[in-house]
Design an enzyme around this catalytic site. Structure first.
Site, mmCIF file in Angstrom:
data_model
loop_
_atom_site.group_PDB
_atom_site.id
_atom_site.type_symbol
_atom_site.label_atom_id
_atom_site.label_comp_id
_atom_site.label_asym_id
_atom_site.label_seq_id
_atom_site.Cartn_x
_atom_site.Cartn_y
_atom_site.Cartn_z
ATOM 1 N N LYS A 53 0.789 -1.463 0.070
ATOM 2 C CA LYS A 53 0.078 -0.082 0.390
ATOM 3 C C LYS A 53 0.904 1.131 -0.376
ATOM 4 O O LYS A 53 0.433 2.321 -1.344
ATOM 5 C CB LYS A 53 -0.672 0.012 1.620
ATOM 6 C CG LYS A 53 -1.926 -1.087 1.064
ATOM 7 C CD LYS A 53 -3.265 -1.205 2.731
ATOM 8 C CE LYS A 53 -3.610 -1.795 2.435
ATOM 9 N NZ LYS A 53 -4.612 -2.885 3.393
ATOM 10 N N GLN A 97 -4.058 -1.566 10.086
ATOM 11 C CA GLN A 97 -4.284 -2.858 9.338
ATOM 12 C C GLN A 97 -4.971 -3.992 10.094
ATOM 13 O O GLN A 97 -4.191 -3.703 11.391
ATOM 14 C CB GLN A 97 -2.804 -3.310 8.822
ATOM 15 C CG GLN A 97 -2.736 -4.384 8.179
ATOM 16 C CD GLN A 97 -3.210 -4.199 6.582
ATOM 17 O OE1 GLN A 97 -3.235 -3.839 5.835
ATOM 18 N NE2 GLN A 97 -4.051 -5.364 6.724
ATOM 19 N N ASP A 120 -10.510 3.416 4.679
ATOM 20 C CA ASP A 120 -11.342 1.850 4.112
ATOM 21 C C ASP A 120 -12.859 1.652 3.783
ATOM 22 O O ASP A 120 -13.637 0.606 3.824
ATOM 23 C CB ASP A 120 -10.812 0.743 5.373
ATOM 24 C CG ASP A 120 -9.463 -0.042 4.651
ATOM 25 O OD1 ASP A 120 -9.511 -0.443 3.980
ATOM 26 O OD2 ASP A 120 -8.730 -0.323 6.265
#
Ligand code: NAP
Length: 283
Positions: A53, A97, A120
């Protein structure tokens, strides 16, 4: 019939080039889009995802901050860091994460992220808006799958779609996006009786279970679109999905490979969400 392969790497290249252009346009106006990626602990798979990412940001003109903490980090310290990122004008997207270590309440952490920086799309405000209206952000993996349908002009309105898996990050939002597009959606889970009876009548199958070879050729209607979200390892340790690719590609109309399918699209949609957040912040 041999299925047409939906190439997530190729589609990602096109979409990332658009992101890079938008990032350059923002930078020219004095706004540098920024993503903060927070990793707690040393989960090997998470380290790879986070590295990918961060690299995708660097490659496409986005500024990224990578916060790496030991597994012992307290929940209070993580919440304090998120609070600081929420108030940082250089940061437009915040990604924590998952999974987090067991002593940290992941729900509490996600809810602490400002909804306008929740790239997200997991915050309850964005998840709720996905159900009731226009979310600020769609969760990256199902959003990437929608882009794959669009790129191949696969009709969703009126289609019978079966989503296998009901997680908050893939299965449920995937089903909502398909509902929004006018599909007739069935959501299956590990308790579903006779999964094949559902999949055999589906025009679209999205498998998101983490169970290797769950979807086999005999479960697929000829010509159906089969999207493989799963990420598993085969006996040789190679990456593979939930779908028996070799068998199913002989029956399906469209299929996504693993690797090179949904995986790259997930990272691409993170970049898209981040650039949208930065554009909104820039006005
Ligand atoms: P998860 O939270 O473990 O959910 C898995 C879902 O699959 C659950 O709802 C489970 O049902 C269902 N399931 C398990 N076995 C089943 C079976 N035999 N028949 C029908 N349903 C079954 O996993 P997740 O986070 O959604 O991720 C799913 C997979 O996608 C994993 O392999 C993950 O690594 C991968 N993934 C890939 C990407 C990407 O970018 N490619 C992104 C995210 C996730 P129950 O609810 O009844 O337990």
């Amino acid at each position: 019939m041999t299925a047409r392969i939906i190439d997530g790497t190729l589609l990602s290249k096109q979409l990332r080039a658009e992101v890079a252009q938008r990032a350059a346009a923002l930078a020219a106006r004095g706004h540098r889009p920024g993503l903060a990626v927070v990793l707690v602990g040393d989960n090997a798979a998470s380290q790879v995802y986070v590295r990918n990412k961060v690299k995708a940001c660097e490659d496409n003109g986005l500024h990224s901050v990578y916060d790496r903490y030991p597994a012992e980090l307290s929940e209070a310290d993580l919440l304090a860091r998120i609070d600081a990122l929420n108030r940082d004008p250089q940061i437009h997207g915040i990604l924590v994460q998952l999974p987090l270590p067991p002593h940290i309440d992941a729900h509490k952490v996600i809810e602490a992220i400002a909804p306008e920086k929740d790239v997200d799309g997991f915050h309850i405000a964005n998840a709720g808006a996905l159900m009731t209206g226009k979310p600020l952000f769609r969760p990256c993996t199902p959003y990437g799958v929608v882009k794959m349908f669009e790129s191949e002009r696969i009709p969703l309105a009126g289609a019978n779609a079966v989503v296998i898996g009901r997680s908050n990050i893939v299965g449920k939002p995937m089903a909502m996006l398909l509902v929004e597009a006018g599909a007739t959606v069935t959501i299956c889970n590990s308790k579903t009786r006779d999964l094949a009876a559902h999949t055999r009548s589906a025009d679209i199958i999205v498998a998101a279970t983490g169970k290797r070879n769950l979807v086999t050729a005999d479960m697929v209607k000829p010509g159906a679109t089969v999207i493989d979200v799963g990420m598993n390892r085969d006996d040789e340790g190679k990456l593979c999905g939930d779908v028996d690719f070799a068998g199913v590609r002989e029956v399906a109309g469209y299929i996504t490979p693993v690797p090179g399918g949904v995986g790259p699209m997930t990272i691409t949609m993170l970049l898209v969400n981040t650039i949208e957040a930065a554009e909104r912040a820039a006005g």
